[in-house]
Design an enzyme around this catalytic site. Structure first.
Site, PDB file in Angstrom:
ATOM      1  N   SER A  28      11.024  65.456  69.876  1.00 14.44           N
ATOM      2  CA  SER A  28      10.229  66.099  68.818  1.00 14.44           C
ATOM      3  C   SER A  28       9.686  67.481  69.193  1.00 14.44           C
ATOM      4  O   SER A  28       9.272  67.711  70.330  1.00 14.44           O
ATOM      5  CB  SER A  28       9.048  65.193  68.458  1.00 14.44           C
ATOM      6  OG  SER A  28       8.201  65.875  67.558  1.00 14.44           O
ATOM      7  N   SER A  30       7.110  68.612  67.456  1.00 13.44           N
ATOM      8  CA  SER A  30       5.736  68.612  66.938  1.00 13.44           C
ATOM      9  C   SER A  30       4.668  68.844  68.013  1.00 13.44           C
ATOM     10  O   SER A  30       3.691  69.555  67.753  1.00 13.44           O
ATOM     11  CB  SER A  30       5.437  67.303  66.192  1.00 13.44           C
ATOM     12  OG  SER A  30       6.174  67.266  64.998  1.00 13.44           O
ATOM     13  N   LYS A  79       8.682  55.119  59.086  1.00 16.55           N
ATOM     14  CA  LYS A  79       8.009  55.754  57.943  1.00 16.55           C
ATOM     15  C   LYS A  79       7.774  54.786  56.776  1.00 16.55           C
ATOM     16  O   LYS A  79       6.789  54.898  56.062  1.00 16.55           O
ATOM     17  CB  LYS A  79       8.828  56.949  57.442  1.00 16.55           C
ATOM     18  CG  LYS A  79       8.743  58.174  58.331  1.00 16.55           C
ATOM     19  CD  LYS A  79       9.474  59.348  57.697  1.00 16.55           C
ATOM     20  CE  LYS A  79       9.542  60.523  58.655  1.00 16.55           C
ATOM     21  NZ  LYS A  79      10.196  61.694  58.096  1.00 16.55           N
ATOM     22  N   ASP A 115       6.237  65.497  54.098  1.00 14.06           N
ATOM     23  CA  ASP A 115       7.624  65.999  54.138  1.00 14.06           C
ATOM     24  C   ASP A 115       8.001  66.605  52.783  1.00 14.06           C
ATOM     25  O   ASP A 115       8.656  67.654  52.723  1.00 14.06           O
ATOM     26  CB  ASP A 115       8.609  64.850  54.427  1.00 14.06           C
ATOM     27  CG  ASP A 115       8.652  64.460  55.896  1.00 14.06           C
ATOM     28  OD1 ASP A 115       8.316  65.306  56.748  1.00 14.06           O
ATOM     29  OD2 ASP A 115       9.028  63.313  56.194  1.00 14.06           O
ATOM     30  N   GLY A 150      18.609  58.715  52.173  1.00 10.05           N
ATOM     31  CA  GLY A 150      17.773  58.031  53.158  1.00 10.05           C
ATOM     32  C   GLY A 150      16.319  58.467  53.013  1.00 10.05           C
ATOM     33  O   GLY A 150      15.913  58.997  51.967  1.00 10.05           O
TER      34      GLY A 150
HETATM   35  P1  NAP Z   1      18.035  58.196  57.360  1.00 12.48           P
HETATM   36  O1  NAP Z   1      16.987  57.548  56.542  1.00 12.48           O
HETATM   37  O2  NAP Z   1      18.683  57.434  58.469  1.00 12.48           O
HETATM   38  O3  NAP Z   1      19.191  58.658  56.302  1.00 12.48           O
HETATM   39  C1  NAP Z   1      20.430  59.154  56.761  1.00 12.48           C
HETATM   40  C2  NAP Z   1      21.249  59.692  55.595  1.00 12.48           C
HETATM   41  O4  NAP Z   1      22.426  60.291  56.131  1.00 12.48           O
HETATM   42  C3  NAP Z   1      21.717  58.641  54.603  1.00 12.48           C
HETATM   43  O5  NAP Z   1      21.784  59.202  53.321  1.00 12.48           O
HETATM   44  C4  NAP Z   1      23.115  58.287  55.132  1.00 12.48           C
HETATM   45  O6  NAP Z   1      23.979  57.814  54.140  1.00 12.48           O
HETATM   46  C5  NAP Z   1      23.587  59.655  55.563  1.00 12.48           C
HETATM   47  N1  NAP Z   1      24.624  59.558  56.582  1.00 12.48           N
HETATM   48  C6  NAP Z   1      24.465  59.194  57.880  1.00 12.48           C
HETATM   49  N2  NAP Z   1      25.654  59.241  58.531  1.00 12.48           N
HETATM   50  C7  NAP Z   1      26.579  59.647  57.614  1.00 12.48           C
HETATM   51  C8  NAP Z   1      27.984  59.905  57.666  1.00 12.48           C
HETATM   52  N3  NAP Z   1      28.675  59.757  58.804  1.00 12.48           N
HETATM   53  N4  NAP Z   1      28.599  60.336  56.549  1.00 12.48           N
HETATM   54  C9  NAP Z   1      27.913  60.494  55.397  1.00 12.48           C
HETATM   55  N5  NAP Z   1      26.581  60.269  55.274  1.00 12.48           N
HETATM   56  C10 NAP Z   1      25.925  59.851  56.369  1.00 12.48           C
HETATM   57  O7  NAP Z   1      17.529  59.549  58.024  1.00 12.48           O
HETATM   58  P2  NAP Z   1      16.397  60.534  57.453  1.00 12.48           P
HETATM   59  O8  NAP Z   1      15.080  60.188  58.004  1.00 12.48           O
HETATM   60  O9  NAP Z   1      16.552  60.596  55.984  1.00 12.48           O
HETATM   61  O10 NAP Z   1      16.834  61.925  58.134  1.00 12.48           O
HETATM   62  C11 NAP Z   1      17.962  62.645  57.676  1.00 12.48           C
HETATM   63  C12 NAP Z   1      18.019  64.005  58.355  1.00 12.48           C
HETATM   64  O11 NAP Z   1      16.924  64.816  57.936  1.00 12.48           O
HETATM   65  C13 NAP Z   1      17.940  63.937  59.879  1.00 12.48           C
HETATM   66  O12 NAP Z   1      18.845  64.881  60.400  1.00 12.48           O
HETATM   67  C14 NAP Z   1      16.511  64.354  60.187  1.00 12.48           C
HETATM   68  O13 NAP Z   1      16.385  64.963  61.464  1.00 12.48           O
HETATM   69  C15 NAP Z   1      16.270  65.374  59.071  1.00 12.48           C
HETATM   70  N6  NAP Z   1      14.842  65.563  58.759  1.00 12.48           N
HETATM   71  C16 NAP Z   1      14.315  66.819  58.930  1.00 12.48           C
HETATM   72  C17 NAP Z   1      12.981  67.050  58.620  1.00 12.48           C
HETATM   73  C18 NAP Z   1      12.419  68.431  58.805  1.00 12.48           C
HETATM   74  O14 NAP Z   1      11.172  68.584  58.822  1.00 12.48           O
HETATM   75  N7  NAP Z   1      13.229  69.452  58.885  1.00 12.48           N
HETATM   76  C19 NAP Z   1      12.162  66.004  58.154  1.00 12.48           C
HETATM   77  C20 NAP Z   1      12.740  64.740  57.981  1.00 12.48           C
HETATM   78  C21 NAP Z   1      14.080  64.540  58.295  1.00 12.48           C
HETATM   79  P3  NAP Z   1      24.122  56.222  53.818  1.00 12.48           P
HETATM   80  O15 NAP Z   1      22.982  55.895  52.894  1.00 12.48           O
HETATM   81  O16 NAP Z   1      25.448  56.110  53.178  1.00 12.48           O
HETATM   82  O17 NAP Z   1      24.033  55.490  55.128  1.00 12.48           O
END
Ligand code: NAP
Length: 297
Positions: A28, A30, A79, A115, A150
């Site tokens: 992280s 943060s 979360k 977020d 997600g």
């Molecule tokens: P999550 O709940 O695990 O969701 C993952 C998402 O990615 C789902 O929609 C999943 O689809 C999709 N996915 C994963 N592998 C895939 C693949 N091989 N092909 C196609 N789709 C795929 O994770 P999250 O918490 O939402 O986080 C998602 C991203 O956002 C991460 O990279 C995280 O670091 C980033 N993020 C950034 C911030 C920021 O402040 N910048 C804040 C939060 C999150 P399925 O539903 O089909 O499994």
């Protein structure tokens, strides 16, 4: 007692604690960003990393009720689970179904989701959207294509709907998940929401905002949107990739090559963190200090 007086009272007597609950947490950004903010305002708080397994989650969260804790941030995979452990949950976090910020006040725990507004502030910082008289951000000129369904995508979907995007298109590998999210968003949003699992069906439109909220691209592999589909869109398309490590994903590289504007997720991390800081302390976050720390890591 309000939050500001809690901070003032405790700063004279003891050290305060706030931290990140998740598994894993070591990666992280943060801690340096939040620590810089506390130090700048002279608040003797330490921002710590609290690696927490699912089995240890309840105990960790309840420990925040001690007076030396300001609260916590929450990340993957907790979360959603922490929502049920709060004494009170903010309506936006309830709709999203996820809490990323816990605030401790007088022995009670309050859950928030920063977020979602963090994404809107980030977009606005990059010149996307307009601020309304009531201070909210409007995206009514934009069609939003949201990649993912997600946790992060859920926050984004409610934020985009709340900013009145003209159309929302949710694209996710698991179609059922996209459909479910679309149906939930549609309950409070008047505009059209579509769900797809194959980006081949995307039709170009003007003033498109493409947001990657999938984890595809985190390991330098593939892109969530094939280049031939991205190429269908105008050069006024704005691409926001929530991934910030690596700083430039394949999706962003391709967008830039095609003459589009593309930005990584550091600005969202900054703004969600600044909102959390204000919730913990009752003080405006020193945004420039936090930004400078974050962008120089
Ligand atoms: P999550 O709940 O695990 O969701 C993952 C998402 O990615 C789902 O929609 C999943 O689809 C999709 N996915 C994963 N592998 C895939 C693949 N091989 N092909 C196609 N789709 C795929 O994770 P999250 O918490 O939402 O986080 C998602 C991203 O956002 C991460 O990279 C995280 O670091 C980033 N993020 C950034 C911030 C920021 O402040 N910048 C804040 C939060 C999150 P399925 O539903 O089909 O499994």
């Amino acid at each position: 007692m309000n939050k500001e007086s809690v901070v003032q009272t405790l700063t004279t007597t003891s050290s305060l604690h706030v931290g990140l609950i998740g598994d894993p947490v070591a990666h992280s950004y943060s801690p340096p960003m939040q620590q810089a903010a506390f130090d700048t305002l002279g608040i003797p708080a330490r921002y710590e990393l609290w690696q927490t397994s699912t089995e240890a989650l309840i105990e960790r969260v309840r420990s925040l009720c001690s007076e030396e804790y300001l609260g916590a941030n929450v990340t993957i995979p907790h979360k959603e689970a922490v929502l049920a452990l709060m004494d009170e949950v903010d309506p936006l976090a309830t709709r999203i179904g996820a809490v990323n910020t816990i605030v401790h006040q007088d022995g009670y725990l309050h859950g928030y989701n920063t977020d979602a507004p963090g994404l809107l502030y980030a977009l606005h910082e990059h010149g996307v959207g307009t601020v309304q008289k009531n201070g909210t951000i409007s995206l009514k000129e934009h069609t939003a294509i949201l990649l993912g369904a997600g946790g992060a995508a859920r926050g984004a979907a409610f934020a985009l709907a709340g900013a009145h995007v003209a159309r929302l298109i949710i694209v996710n590998r698991n179609l059922e998940r996209a459909q479910l999210l679309a149906a939930e968003v549609q309950q409070t949003y008047n505009g059209p929401v579509f769900s797809l699992n194959d980006p081949q069906f995307l039709v170009p439109s003007r003033a498109t905002l493409i947001i990657n909220a999938t984890s595809v691209g985190m390991h330098g592999e593939h892109t969530p949107l094939p280049a031939e589909i991205l190429a269908r869109f105008d050069s006024d398309t704005f691409v926001y990739d929530m991934i910030y490590n690596p700083t430039q994903t394949q999706l962003l590289c391709q967008a830039l090559i095609m003459g589009m504007r593309g930005v990584n997720g550091l600005s969202m991390l900054l703004h969600q963190g600044a909102l959390a800081f204000t919730l913990w302390t009752g003080k405006p976050a020193p945004l420039d200090v936090m930004r400078s720390k974050l962008f120089n890591l």
